[in-house]
Design an enzyme around this catalytic site. Structure first.
Site, PDB file in Angstrom:
ATOM      1  N   CYS A   1      -3.377  -4.602   2.764  1.00  0.00           N
ATOM      2  CA  CYS A   1      -2.129  -4.317   3.493  1.00  0.00           C
ATOM      3  C   CYS A   1      -1.090  -3.910   2.450  1.00  0.00           C
ATOM      4  O   CYS A   1      -0.183  -4.674   2.126  1.00  0.00           O
ATOM      5  CB  CYS A   1      -1.672  -5.536   4.283  1.00  0.00           C
ATOM      6  SG  CYS A   1      -2.968  -6.288   5.325  1.00  0.00           S
ATOM      7  N   ALA A   2      -1.202  -2.707   1.919  1.00  0.00           N
ATOM      8  CA  ALA A   2      -0.599  -2.384   0.627  1.00  0.00           C
ATOM      9  C   ALA A   2       0.820  -1.839   0.670  1.00  0.00           C
ATOM     10  O   ALA A   2       1.554  -1.976  -0.309  1.00  0.00           O
ATOM     11  CB  ALA A   2      -1.493  -1.391  -0.120  1.00  0.00           C
ATOM     12  N   ALA A   3       1.230  -1.167   1.739  1.00  0.00           N
ATOM     13  CA  ALA A   3       2.555  -0.530   1.744  1.00  0.00           C
ATOM     14  C   ALA A   3       3.653  -1.581   1.631  1.00  0.00           C
ATOM     15  O   ALA A   3       3.512  -2.689   2.168  1.00  0.00           O
ATOM     16  CB  ALA A   3       2.739   0.293   3.011  1.00  0.00           C
ATOM     17  N   PRO A   4       4.719  -1.272   0.870  1.00  0.00           N
ATOM     18  CA  PRO A   4       5.036   0.019   0.251  1.00  0.00           C
ATOM     19  C   PRO A   4       4.430   0.261  -1.126  1.00  0.00           C
ATOM     20  O   PRO A   4       4.595   1.333  -1.681  1.00  0.00           O
ATOM     21  CB  PRO A   4       6.556  -0.021   0.160  1.00  0.00           C
ATOM     22  CG  PRO A   4       6.874  -1.470  -0.028  1.00  0.00           C
ATOM     23  CD  PRO A   4       5.866  -2.206   0.807  1.00  0.00           C
TER      24      PRO A   4
ATOM     25  N   GLY B   1       4.236  -2.480  -3.850  1.00  0.00           N
ATOM     26  CA  GLY B   1       4.586  -3.414  -4.902  1.00  0.00           C
ATOM     27  C   GLY B   1       3.392  -4.151  -5.473  1.00  0.00           C
ATOM     28  O   GLY B   1       3.191  -4.199  -6.691  1.00  0.00           O
ATOM     29  N   LYS B   2       2.580  -4.737  -4.614  1.00  0.00           N
ATOM     30  CA  LYS B   2       1.425  -5.490  -5.098  1.00  0.00           C
ATOM     31  C   LYS B   2       0.369  -4.560  -5.694  1.00  0.00           C
ATOM     32  O   LYS B   2      -0.303  -4.914  -6.663  1.00  0.00           O
ATOM     33  CB  LYS B   2       0.843  -6.346  -3.980  1.00  0.00           C
ATOM     34  CG  LYS B   2       1.735  -7.541  -3.627  1.00  0.00           C
ATOM     35  CD  LYS B   2       1.083  -8.458  -2.625  1.00  0.00           C
ATOM     36  CE  LYS B   2       1.955  -9.702  -2.397  1.00  0.00           C
ATOM     37  NZ  LYS B   2       3.269  -9.386  -1.810  1.00  0.00           N
TER      38      LYS B   2
ATOM     39  N   ASP C   1      -8.051   0.886   9.521  1.00  0.00           N
ATOM     40  CA  ASP C   1      -8.021  -0.441  10.105  1.00  0.00           C
ATOM     41  C   ASP C   1      -8.864  -1.370   9.240  1.00  0.00           C
ATOM     42  O   ASP C   1      -9.844  -0.938   8.626  1.00  0.00           O
ATOM     43  CB  ASP C   1      -8.589  -0.393  11.527  1.00  0.00           C
ATOM     44  CG  ASP C   1      -8.436  -1.715  12.244  1.00  0.00           C
ATOM     45  OD1 ASP C   1      -7.330  -1.977  12.747  1.00  0.00           O
ATOM     46  OD2 ASP C   1      -9.417  -2.502  12.276  1.00  0.00           O
TER      47      ASP C   1
ATOM     48  N   ASP D   1      -1.924  -9.455   1.799  1.00  0.00           N
ATOM     49  CA  ASP D   1      -0.548  -9.904   2.041  1.00  0.00           C
ATOM     50  C   ASP D   1      -0.307  -9.658   3.527  1.00  0.00           C
ATOM     51  O   ASP D   1       0.118  -8.582   3.937  1.00  0.00           O
ATOM     52  CB  ASP D   1       0.420  -9.108   1.169  1.00  0.00           C
ATOM     53  CG  ASP D   1       1.832  -9.649   1.240  1.00  0.00           C
ATOM     54  OD1 ASP D   1       1.994 -10.872   1.365  1.00  0.00           O
ATOM     55  OD2 ASP D   1       2.776  -8.844   1.190  1.00  0.00           O
TER      56      ASP D   1
ATOM     57  N   CYS E   1       4.889 -14.120   3.825  1.00  0.00           N
ATOM     58  CA  CYS E   1       6.292 -14.472   3.572  1.00  0.00           C
ATOM     59  C   CYS E   1       6.772 -15.384   4.704  1.00  0.00           C
ATOM     60  O   CYS E   1       7.852 -15.214   5.252  1.00  0.00           O
ATOM     61  CB  CYS E   1       7.170 -13.230   3.432  1.00  0.00           C
ATOM     62  SG  CYS E   1       7.111 -12.087   4.819  1.00  0.00           S
TER      63      CYS E   1
END
Length: 455
Positions: free
Chosen positions: A111-114, A116-117, A162, A179, A232
């Site tokens: 779940c990469a966007a935007p 940072g990770k 997906d 994340d 979060c």
């Protein structure tokens, strides 16, 4: 009791041992904004930003005394640093603790966007690894691609799939970072508007969504591979309970991480399997609310047939590489339409496997279009860490750099010493992009979709 934080959330947190709910509420009511950045280890520049204390759990990361207007800083657009919330940078400490720093592994940021990770993972793993950065939501994958291009590395594949698509690559990745989408209570100080969307019903909805995401993708980890799960959120249903569920349903064991007491991170354990989790509370540290846990795949995981495909002769002219790229970079070059891409040679077969089952938005670095007998260089090439350092270039001051980033017309006199042809625009020695210098004008090739609209 807080006048604006959800009472149900506060009541739950007050039940935690030694939880100082008054300090927690006070921190949110003050609403202090903490800004932190992480430097790109492969792009060295003298930043015109006042760096304060380092983020203790992440190398090359710093807190800022005040939040500048990053849009006006050319070095931000050049990928010299990434603006990232400090708590989420704990991922760096995890990768180092697991012994994966500079390792040759395959990693997935689900779940990469935007981005940072993903930029952090890429920085810690180095150029021996392969990183697949995936974003489910189509409207968000563009910013992910842009940020990975700015970072400048060629060992990244950006995908838009997906989570269920990764079940077609069983036993493939050594590291998987999830994340997960969550109810967002950890962001209440940073984004007070998120408070209006929080409810116990939404917590339950998010918990169910997190389980679906994991259930449909978790088989892509190899036996002995690591899952880094984070949210979060402060809600147990989205955090410790998920670790219990992973351990019970899928044969994972929990990994305990070393902590420095001065960091202010709160270790926890799940109720059923005693899985180790780590909570970040804004009244205890310089960062926003965050939760993370690390799980190791212990049960055997079958994989797919990895028959090697017949080698194909590259259609990329050697001169297209030699004229523009650093030598001896162990690159695999391929054509996608008229576009020339470079990719790590060691992962040439992997790219073919990924292409069979995933929708790939970008693979490696698109260095430009091959037009007849010459390369029309791309913006990605300008930002790549593999672009030749001795190409024609022009150092410019801040005012001209900002004109370039607005895609304005540039004064021909600025480039009087470089002669005609392709030229890199540089600021503090870092590439910003291309211009083509002609006899009576300068063509600005900064991407239209990336230009600064307002100053």
């Amino acid at each position: 009791m807080s006048n604006f934080l959800p009472n149900e959330l506060i009541d739950r947190l007050r039940k935690e041992q030694d939880f100082d709910h008054e300090a927690f509420v006070d921190t949110h009511e003050k609403g202090d904004r903490i800004t932190s950045i992480r430097l790109n280890p492969r792009k060295h520049a003298l930043l015109d930003i006042a760096l304060l204390d380092p983020v203790p759990w992440c190398s090359k990361a710093y807190y800022l005394g005040e939040r500048p207007v990053f849009t006006l800083d050319p070095l931000y657009h050049a990928g010299c640093y990434y603006v990232q919330e400090a708590s989420s940078m704990f991922l760096g400490h995890i990768i180092r603790t697991l012994g994966l720093e500079n390792a040759a592994i395959r990693a997935l940021d689900l779940c990469a966007a935007p981005g940072g990770k993903s930029t952090l993972i890429n920085a810690y793993l180095g150029d021996k690894s392969l990183l697949v950065s995936n974003e489910v939501i189509k409207t968000r994958v563009g910013i992910l691609e842009d940020n990975m291009n700015r970072w400048g590395m060629h060992n990244v594949v950006v995908t838009n799939n997906d989570p269920s698509s990764f079940s077609r690559l069983p036993g493939y990745f050594d590291l998987m970072v999830v994340d997960a989408p969550c109810s967002g209570s950890g962001m209440f100080r940073k984004d007070p508007d998120a408070i209006d969307e929080w409810s116990l019903a939404n917590v339950k909805l998010c918990s169910d969504r997190q389980k679906r995401i994991l259930a449909e993708s978790i088989s892509t980890l190899v036996t002995g591979g690591y899952l880094i799960y984070s949210t979060c959120s402060y809600s147990t249903e989205e955090n410790e309970d998920i670790l219990d569920w992973i351990a019970h349903e899928y044969g994972f064991s929990s990994v305990e991480l070393p902590l420095d007491d001065s960091w202010g991170i709160q270790p926890t354990q799940s109720s059923e399997m005693s899985a180790h989790g780590y909570r970040f509370y804004p009244h205890q540290l310089q960062g926003e609310g965050f939760f993370v846990g690390v799980m190791k795949k212990t049960e055997a995981q079958e994989t797919f047939s990895r028959k090697k495909a017949k080698p194909e002769k590259s259609a990329v002219p050697k001169q297209a590489l030699a004229d523009w790229l650093l030598p001896n970079a162990a690159l695999y070059a391929f054509m996608h339409g008229d576009d020339v891409h470079i990719f790590p040679k060691r992962y040439e077969e992997d790219l073919k496997w990924l292409q069979r089952v995933l929708y790939i938005r970008n693979a490696g670095t698109n260095i430009g279009k091959w037009i007849g007998r010459e390369l029309l260089p791309s913006h990605e090439l300008a930002l790549s860490v593999f672009v030749k350092s001795d190409l024609k270039s022009q150092e410019v001051p801040l005012s001209v750099a900002q004109e370039f980033l607005r895609k304005d017309n540039l004064d021909r006199d600025i480039f009087v010493d470089v002669g005609n042809g392709w030229c890199l625009v540089r600021y503090y020695g870092v590439n910003l992009g291309w211009v083509k210098v002609l006899a009576n004008r300068v063509n600005n090739y900064y991407p239209k979709e990336s230009r600064i609209v307002h100053l």
